[in-house]
Design a protein around this motif. Sequence first.
Motif, PDB file in Angstrom:
ATOM      1  N   LYS A  51      52.684  42.532  38.183  1.00 50.86           N
ATOM      2  CA  LYS A  51      53.137  44.379  39.199  1.00 50.86           C
ATOM      3  C   LYS A  51      52.859  45.614  38.872  1.00 50.86           C
ATOM      4  CE  LYS A  51      55.611  41.207  43.034  1.00 50.86           C
ATOM      5  NZ  LYS A  51      56.169  41.762  44.008  1.00 50.86           N
ATOM      6  N   ALA A  52      53.811  45.592  37.750  1.00 49.38           N
ATOM      7  CA  ALA A  52      53.706  47.449  37.296  1.00 49.38           C
ATOM      8  C   ALA A  52      52.551  47.844  36.716  1.00 49.38           C
ATOM      9  CB  ALA A  52      54.643  46.758  35.728  1.00 49.38           C
ATOM     10  N   GLU A  53      51.249  46.646  36.860  1.00 44.27           N
ATOM     11  CA  GLU A  53      50.000  47.357  36.541  1.00 44.27           C
ATOM     12  C   GLU A  53      49.339  47.409  37.855  1.00 44.27           C
ATOM     13  OE1 GLU A  53      49.666  48.623  33.604  1.00 44.27           O
ATOM     14  OE2 GLU A  53      51.621  47.484  33.078  1.00 44.27           O
ATOM     15  N   ILE A  54      49.394  47.002  38.930  1.00 44.98           N
ATOM     16  CA  ILE A  54      48.709  47.626  39.581  1.00 44.98           C
ATOM     17  C   ILE A  54      47.823  48.506  40.019  1.00 44.98           C
ATOM     18  CG2 ILE A  54      49.142  47.203  42.436  1.00 44.98           C
ATOM     19  CD1 ILE A  54      50.728  44.638  42.225  1.00 44.98           C
ATOM     20  N   HIS A  55      48.623  49.229  40.014  1.00 50.66           N
ATOM     21  CA  HIS A  55      47.888  50.768  40.096  1.00 50.66           C
ATOM     22  C   HIS A  55      46.931  50.855  39.181  1.00 50.66           C
ATOM     23  CE1 HIS A  55      51.508  50.849  36.754  1.00 50.66           C
ATOM     24  NE2 HIS A  55      50.695  52.861  36.735  1.00 50.66           N
ATOM     25  N   LYS A  58      43.864  49.212  40.429  1.00 49.34           N
ATOM     26  CA  LYS A  58      42.558  50.308  41.201  1.00 49.34           C
ATOM     27  C   LYS A  58      42.435  50.879  40.778  1.00 49.34           C
ATOM     28  CE  LYS A  58      45.828  49.645  44.813  1.00 49.34           C
ATOM     29  NZ  LYS A  58      47.267  50.319  46.192  1.00 49.34           N
ATOM     30  N   GLY A  59      40.526  50.415  41.232  1.00 52.24           N
ATOM     31  CA  GLY A  59      39.231  51.385  40.406  1.00 52.24           C
ATOM     32  C   GLY A  59      38.209  50.226  40.303  1.00 52.24           C
ATOM     33  N   LYS A  60      38.908  49.768  39.085  1.00 56.07           N
ATOM     34  CA  LYS A  60      38.257  49.334  38.090  1.00 56.07           C
ATOM     35  C   LYS A  60      37.390  48.393  39.103  1.00 56.07           C
ATOM     36  CE  LYS A  60      41.165  49.438  34.617  1.00 56.07           C
ATOM     37  NZ  LYS A  60      41.117  50.660  33.628  1.00 56.07           N
ATOM     38  N   THR A  61      35.910  47.929  38.169  1.00 57.70           N
ATOM     39  CA  THR A  61      34.943  47.553  38.677  1.00 57.70           C
ATOM     40  C   THR A  61      35.363  45.290  38.557  1.00 57.70           C
ATOM     41  OG1 THR A  61      34.224  46.871  36.382  1.00 57.70           O
ATOM     42  CG2 THR A  61      33.235  48.952  37.575  1.00 57.70           C
ATOM     43  N   ALA A  62      34.320  45.242  39.445  1.00 59.69           N
ATOM     44  CA  ALA A  62      34.758  43.516  39.532  1.00 59.69           C
ATOM     45  C   ALA A  62      34.466  43.210  38.125  1.00 59.69           C
ATOM     46  CB  ALA A  62      33.951  43.253  40.815  1.00 59.69           C
ATOM     47  N   GLU A  67      36.513  40.487  33.549  1.00 59.56           N
ATOM     48  CA  GLU A  67      37.495  40.373  31.956  1.00 59.56           C
ATOM     49  C   GLU A  67      38.729  40.595  31.542  1.00 59.56           C
ATOM     50  OE1 GLU A  67      36.461  43.582  28.550  1.00 59.56           O
ATOM     51  OE2 GLU A  67      34.703  42.967  29.480  1.00 59.56           O
ATOM     52  N   LEU A  68      39.607  41.266  32.445  1.00 61.68           N
ATOM     53  CA  LEU A  68      40.784  41.359  32.106  1.00 61.68           C
ATOM     54  C   LEU A  68      41.637  40.225  32.909  1.00 61.68           C
ATOM     55  CD1 LEU A  68      41.789  44.703  33.550  1.00 61.68           C
ATOM     56  CD2 LEU A  68      41.493  43.872  31.019  1.00 61.68           C
ATOM     57  N   LEU A  69      41.510  39.723  34.003  1.00 61.32           N
ATOM     58  CA  LEU A  69      42.658  38.821  34.907  1.00 61.32           C
ATOM     59  C   LEU A  69      41.398  36.990  34.326  1.00 61.32           C
ATOM     60  CD1 LEU A  69      43.828  40.330  38.012  1.00 61.32           C
ATOM     61  CD2 LEU A  69      44.764  40.171  35.591  1.00 61.32           C
ATOM     62  N   MET A 111      37.314  43.825  46.536  1.00 60.81           N
ATOM     63  CA  MET A 111      37.014  44.630  45.961  1.00 60.81           C
ATOM     64  C   MET A 111      35.260  45.258  47.199  1.00 60.81           C
ATOM     65  SD  MET A 111      36.720  44.606  42.524  1.00 60.81           S
ATOM     66  CE  MET A 111      38.068  42.675  41.755  1.00 60.81           C
ATOM     67  N   SER A 112      35.771  46.722  46.655  1.00 62.34           N
ATOM     68  CA  SER A 112      34.802  47.155  47.903  1.00 62.34           C
ATOM     69  C   SER A 112      33.136  47.058  47.949  1.00 62.34           C
ATOM     70  CB  SER A 112      35.123  48.681  47.312  1.00 62.34           C
ATOM     71  OG  SER A 112      34.402  49.137  46.536  1.00 62.34           O
ATOM     72  N   ALA A 113      32.131  46.996  48.809  1.00 67.55           N
ATOM     73  CA  ALA A 113      30.835  47.153  48.878  1.00 67.55           C
ATOM     74  C   ALA A 113      30.232  47.411  47.624  1.00 67.55           C
ATOM     75  CB  ALA A 113      30.167  47.892  50.021  1.00 67.55           C
ATOM     76  N   ILE A 114      30.732  48.573  46.975  1.00 64.25           N
ATOM     77  CA  ILE A 114      29.946  49.224  45.837  1.00 64.25           C
ATOM     78  C   ILE A 114      31.152  48.686  43.913  1.00 64.25           C
ATOM     79  CG2 ILE A 114      29.727  51.030  46.705  1.00 64.25           C
ATOM     80  CD1 ILE A 114      31.858  52.867  44.963  1.00 64.25           C
ATOM     81  N   GLY A 115      31.873  47.352  44.214  1.00 61.82           N
ATOM     82  CA  GLY A 115      32.262  46.158  43.327  1.00 61.82           C
ATOM     83  C   GLY A 115      33.397  46.677  43.053  1.00 61.82           C
ATOM     84  N   LEU A 116      34.546  47.887  43.182  1.00 62.77           N
ATOM     85  CA  LEU A 116      35.498  48.649  43.190  1.00 62.77           C
ATOM     86  C   LEU A 116      36.809  48.021  43.558  1.00 62.77           C
ATOM     87  CD1 LEU A 116      34.519  52.217  42.061  1.00 62.77           C
ATOM     88  CD2 LEU A 116      34.586  50.569  40.872  1.00 62.77           C
TER      89      LEU A 116
END
Length: 127
Positions: A51-55, A58-62, A67-69, A111-116
Amino acid sequence: MQQSAVCFLLTTTLFACGPAPDQFGKLDLKKWRSDRGGCNGIRATLLPDFKAEIHNLKGKTANTIGELLGRPDINQIADRNQKFYVYFLEKGSHCDKPGTKSNSRSVAIRMSAIGLATEVTFQNGLP
């Protein structure tokens, strides 16, 4: 001039293909990824750090989120070419019988249509 550009691209490519990071802020990614489906109860203990890292998610690519999670427990297709990456946070029916509907606590990353990554929500089961 051309040789330096090739060296730069080669160096960038080599570093981009490195192993997935073990830490994302406070979140221990190695532990997160090791608890596939949340079936071992590790993800639930990591929830405050997540929860501390949610912000920062956001904005990271799919691809970066994967890779992270790690690979999502469920990859759900939504309207308008959007999708959700769903990660279960606790043990549930999905652990004993993969593919069955589960009402366990989960986190979904839209994830948005552009993969963010645009939104992170918590719920029981699927969003």
